[in-house]
Design an enzyme around this catalytic site. Structure first.
Site, mmCIF file in Angstrom:
data_model
loop_
_atom_site.group_PDB
_atom_site.id
_atom_site.type_symbol
_atom_site.label_atom_id
_atom_site.label_comp_id
_atom_site.label_asym_id
_atom_site.label_seq_id
_atom_site.Cartn_x
_atom_site.Cartn_y
_atom_site.Cartn_z
ATOM 1 N N HIS A 39 24.645 20.460 81.888
ATOM 2 C CA HIS A 39 24.234 19.141 82.355
ATOM 3 C C HIS A 39 23.022 19.217 83.276
ATOM 4 O O HIS A 39 22.829 20.201 83.994
ATOM 5 C CB HIS A 39 25.382 18.468 83.123
ATOM 6 N N GLU A 108 24.030 13.523 75.607
ATOM 7 C CA GLU A 108 24.279 12.284 76.340
ATOM 8 C C GLU A 108 22.996 11.884 77.072
ATOM 9 O O GLU A 108 22.252 12.729 77.568
ATOM 10 C CB GLU A 108 25.401 12.454 77.374
#
Length: 332
Positions: A39, A108
């Site tokens: 991330h 994402e």
């Protein structure tokens, strides 16, 4: 094939040095494998971290000995060009002496928006991922690669340091359409829900390996162990209420503020209904049970809360793992 249980190196809730320490402690506690999130942002500001996963994994490869390692998951189509993913996955496999699996997904928005590109539709993201996997596979052949595709260009690229046995690839899918697209391209299934229909659809596809034989079905579940159940629920709500949104929502939100706004009406009771919380290990086992009952071969646990990892790994994980192995072996 016994069910394997893994530990999640949750980059959103711990800094890089702590993650390496937890990786060593998780191996000592008896986990079979470790997955690492990749991330640029945490989901919520309360989690507070987002170190570079590949640097962490390189350190973990040298600090551990036997535990399998995996990205869960990397998006090889926006923040990273697939040629770069091919290179670093090959390097990781060499550094880990063959213990690495490349877990891939379509990404994402919260992580991929940072490079300033528009956020594509889900169908386009899937097409990008399929092309990216093809690029990675080509580069892992050791040949010089030139590629002119719909989304990517590769000019005279070659990965010079390659592991002898290649790099297995797992791909995150959520339905039969994803299996039709990615099953023929991947070695293993990755899913975020204990959906037995996914495993059945994978096994029914003539272009995939059978789950439990050639292929693995790898899932992940958050838990929040704590001696005080109310504190466990509070911590899970503070740091993991985004989990209640579902991936259709989670994929499209752009910042931690967006996740905070989207989950402001999620209550602690809502979180406790979906995440096993508290000191009762049998209750946690029951929460995890649905994954192996659905046919998953590998289940990675997320212990919520960076400050809780030391006590969880030292005092709880060995006993919990024994309970999980006993319960899953009885089911098989």
């Amino acid at each position: 094939m016994p069910v394997q249980f893994g530990y999640t190196l949750m980059t959103e809730q711990a800094g890089p040095k702590d993650l390496v320490k937890y990786a060593v402690d998780a191996e000592a506690a008896g986990f079979d494998f470790e997955v690492c999130s990749d991330h640029y942002f945490p989901w919520l500001s309360a989690q507070g971290h987002a170190p570079y996963a590949w640097t962490v994994l390189g350190a973990v490869a040298h600090a551990t000995n036997n535990v399998e390692l995996m990205t869960y998951v990397t998006c090889p189509s926006m923040r990273y060009h697939p040629a770069i993913v091919a290179q670093k996955a090959a390097t990781m496999q060499i550094m880990s002496d063959g213990r690495f699996t490349l877990g891939l997904g379509s990404g994402e928005n919260v992580n991929e928006h940072v490079v300033g590109e528009r956020w594509p539709s889900v169908d386009e993201r899937h097409a990008m991922l399929a092309e990216a996997i093809g690029v990675i596979r080509s580069l892992h052949s050791g040949e010089m690669v030139d590629h002119r595709g719909e989304y990517f260009q590769v000019d005279s690229a070659r990965v010079w340091d390659l592991p002898e046995d290649g790099v297995p690839i797992g791909v995150a899918v959520s339905g039969p359409k994803g299996i039709d697209t990615f099953g023929p391209l991947a070695d293993h299934l990755i899913a975020t829900e204990p959906n037995r229909h996914l495993v059945a659809a994978w096994n029914d596809n003539p272009d995939t390996g059978t789950i439990g034989e050639q292929a693995r079905a790898i899932g992940q579940i958050p838990i929040c162990w704590d001696q005080d159940r109310s504190q466990a629920v509070e911590r899970a709500h503070d740091q993991f209420r985004w989990f209640a949104g579902g991936w259709d929502v989670n994929a499209d939100l752009r910042t931690t503020a967006g996740f905070a706004a989207a989950t402001k009406f999620v209550t602690p009771d809502d979180v406790a209904d979906s995440i096993p919380c508290g000191p009762d290990l049998d209750q946690i086992v029951d929460g995890i049970r649905r994954y192996w009952e659905a046919g998953f071969t590998d289940i990675a646990l997320v212990q919520i809360g960076g400050d809780s990892q030391d006590s969880f790994l030292r005092d709880v994980a060995p006993t919990l793992l024994q309970k999980l192995r006993d319960a899953s072996s009885e089911a098989h």
